[in-house]
Motif scaffolding. Structure first.
Motif, PDB file in Angstrom:
ATOM      1  N   GLN B 128       0.830  -1.201   0.000  1.00 29.99           N
ATOM      2  CA  GLN B 128       0.000   0.000   0.000  1.00 29.99           C
ATOM      3  C   GLN B 128       0.867   1.254   0.000  1.00 29.99           C
ATOM      4  OE1 GLN B 128      -3.377   0.287  -0.410  1.00 29.99           O
ATOM      5  NE2 GLN B 128      -2.767   2.439  -0.597  1.00 29.99           N
ATOM      6  N   LYS B 131       2.308   1.689  -3.441  1.00 25.46           N
ATOM      7  CA  LYS B 131       1.284   2.231  -4.343  1.00 25.46           C
ATOM      8  C   LYS B 131       1.101   3.734  -4.125  1.00 25.46           C
ATOM      9  CE  LYS B 131      -3.489   1.350  -5.771  1.00 25.46           C
ATOM     10  NZ  LYS B 131      -4.785   1.080  -5.125  1.00 25.46           N
ATOM     11  N   GLU B 159      -3.572  -6.220  -1.699  1.00 16.61           N
ATOM     12  CA  GLU B 159      -2.883  -4.952  -1.934  1.00 16.61           C
ATOM     13  C   GLU B 159      -1.655  -5.162  -2.830  1.00 16.61           C
ATOM     14  OE1 GLU B 159      -3.928  -6.104   0.970  1.00 16.61           O
ATOM     15  OE2 GLU B 159      -4.470  -4.501   2.376  1.00 16.61           O
ATOM     16  N   THR B 163      -0.846  -3.380  -6.455  1.00 18.44           N
ATOM     17  CA  THR B 163       0.356  -2.591  -6.726  1.00 18.44           C
ATOM     18  C   THR B 163       1.119  -3.128  -7.933  1.00 18.44           C
ATOM     19  OG1 THR B 163       0.486  -2.090  -4.368  1.00 18.44           O
ATOM     20  CG2 THR B 163       2.444  -1.609  -5.689  1.00 18.44           C
TER      21      THR B 163
END
Lengths: 307, 307
Positions: B128, B131, B159, B163
């Motif tokens: 995260q 990203k 997640e 990404t």
């Protein structure tokens, strides 16, 4: 450029994640001779089988220019039998059955027609038997390559060390190199093993390729990244057959030539694992072999910006 | 040719068969930025440290042309800390201590001076956070390379998949490739992973080298056979730093250029493991790097007889 190949001819029963076989033809001399027959003729086999051995396989060997004059047939005994199961990663296996049978008291015979051979490939066998073969050749071959296994390091280390004093190239896998040398680093292991006699050492790393050492240099050949490894049985022997077959065909035993021989050996091994047993080694074409070698060339080829 | 590097800057305490360290400077961004600084300047770091971080190390980075404008310093908190012990084979290790500290709520800040960067290296971090960095760059970089670990596959797979849709090159090790794809064969694993987004995949195999894939081709770079691997910590990050540093310096992101980048990355990693921590990466010369690359060239060089 005559080649003598010594080793077992046997039955194997195999289990892999892709299936299982009944007894099929296997053994070091089987794989080595088939593989080397794509490079040099005749390939002269020294081995022993029982009355139960597969005659159609012997005929196939003859068709491929392999002489079995040195293959003893003990009609009332049984051929060597090995059964094993591969785990999912195909790098580890367990032995289910080993029946030595005719191999238990194997006393190798060298036919007169094999005398004067220039190249000798000692497939995995008791080191004392390998040594006997060297002693029974009236002239020392130009090049002696030897394969062995951890099994002999466990139960016959002294005899093994006596035999490897007499050879030129030792071919073993990474775990065996570590066991024989007591060194984890393969670079250190190679130095210690070459100090035991062989001028050249090949360390086979399965799916991770192979290293070739002499006193000063090291060469690395990758294995081809394959979608499937169907059956790894015989891959090391097939490698050895391609290696010595290429050297015998070229007549050049320099380090540079041995590099190419390692690539040809790796190419032959990459065919071997595509099918069960010797299946894939029975009918290869020169185009297939050259194409596979080209894949190796391309796999590692890069241009540097260095001058 | 500007490069942004995101990742941890940390303290590590290491035990290897060769000795142990007190807390020394480590972290993905540390290794990546040092390694890439031999190829491109400036290297712009995005990271977070506590008030306890080693200021002399930050000065060393500045001397090597690394900007730390994007390195947040949380004076009243502590830096990320990891402690681990390597086993005798140096390929496996156990984590003794992990203290996230400042990394627990890391909210990356991209300084204005970093905007417009052409190359982005996302070192191992929560997907995260990786990203978020992509989202906070106003222009999408020409090339985004990402490293990750099995840890995130275990606890943040969704997640992670979000990404990797956004990046160009994913760099992971063989076990991680198998975990992410559910395939044992690395060729099959590569196909599945590239179908998740990345056009290129690097599979690192430690002492067995690295594979580079795109949709059609595969390239293999060996690792140098070393006498001693003193401390493997940071080798993968150092590889990544050499890889993206070389690409950024050449401006060429073709597959052919990436092959050379893999060789440069492997050369840098081979230095990293020779001493504890970042020690060997502090003062390399161009001659040393070129000499190491030449060793890679020689290691795999052979002439074929094929036309």
């Amino acid at each position: 450029m005559s080649l003598v190949v010594v080793g077992s001819m046997a039955f194997d029963a195999l289990e892999t994640p892709f299936g299982k076989t009944d007894k099929i033809v296997g053994g070091a001399a089987t794989y080595i001779s088939l593989s080397s027959s794509y490079f040099v003729k005749p390939v002269n086999v020294v081995s022993v089988v029982g009355g139960d051995f597969d005659q159609s396989h012997v005929e196939l060997m003859h068709q491929r220019g392999i002489s079995t004059e040195g293959m003893q047939v003990k009609e009332n005994e049984k051929s060597f039998f090995w059964s094993g199961r591969y785990f999912n990663d195909m790098n580890s296996r367990e032995t289910l059955v080993t029946e030595l049978n005719v191999l238990g008291d194997f006393d190798p015979i060298i036919p007169d027609s094999y005398q004067g051979c220039e190249y000798l490939m000692l497939g995995n066998l008791a080191p004392q038997v390998q040594k006997t073969v060297i002693e029974r050749l009236r002239n020392r071959p130009k090049l002696i390559v030897m394969d062995t296994m951890n099994f002999w390091m466990d139960i016959a280390l002294d005899e093994l060390k006596e035999t490897i004093k007499l050879i030129d190239v030792l071919s073993i896998n990474d775990e065996e190199a570590r066991q024989l040398s007591g060194e984890y680093s393969l670079v250190k292991a190679a130095k210690k093993i070459m100090a035991m006699g062989p001028k050249f050492l090949i360390i086979k790393k399965g799916e991770h390729g192979a290293l070739l050492f002499n006193e000063e240099k090291v060469f690395f050949a990758p294995a081809l990244p394959l979608e499937e490894v169907f059956d790894p049985t015989g891959a090391g022997d097939t490698f050895a057959g391609g290696f010595i077959g290429y050297l015998a065909s070229s007549g050049d035993i320099s380090f540079e030539s041995m590099k190419r021989a390692v690539i040809y050996g790796s190419a032959m091994a990459s065919f071997c694992v595509e099918k069960f047993g010797t299946e894939r080694l029975k009918n290869l074409t020169q185009e297939e072999i050259d194409g596979r070698v080209r894949q190796f060339v391309n796999l590692v080829a890069f241009d540097t910006v260095l001058q």
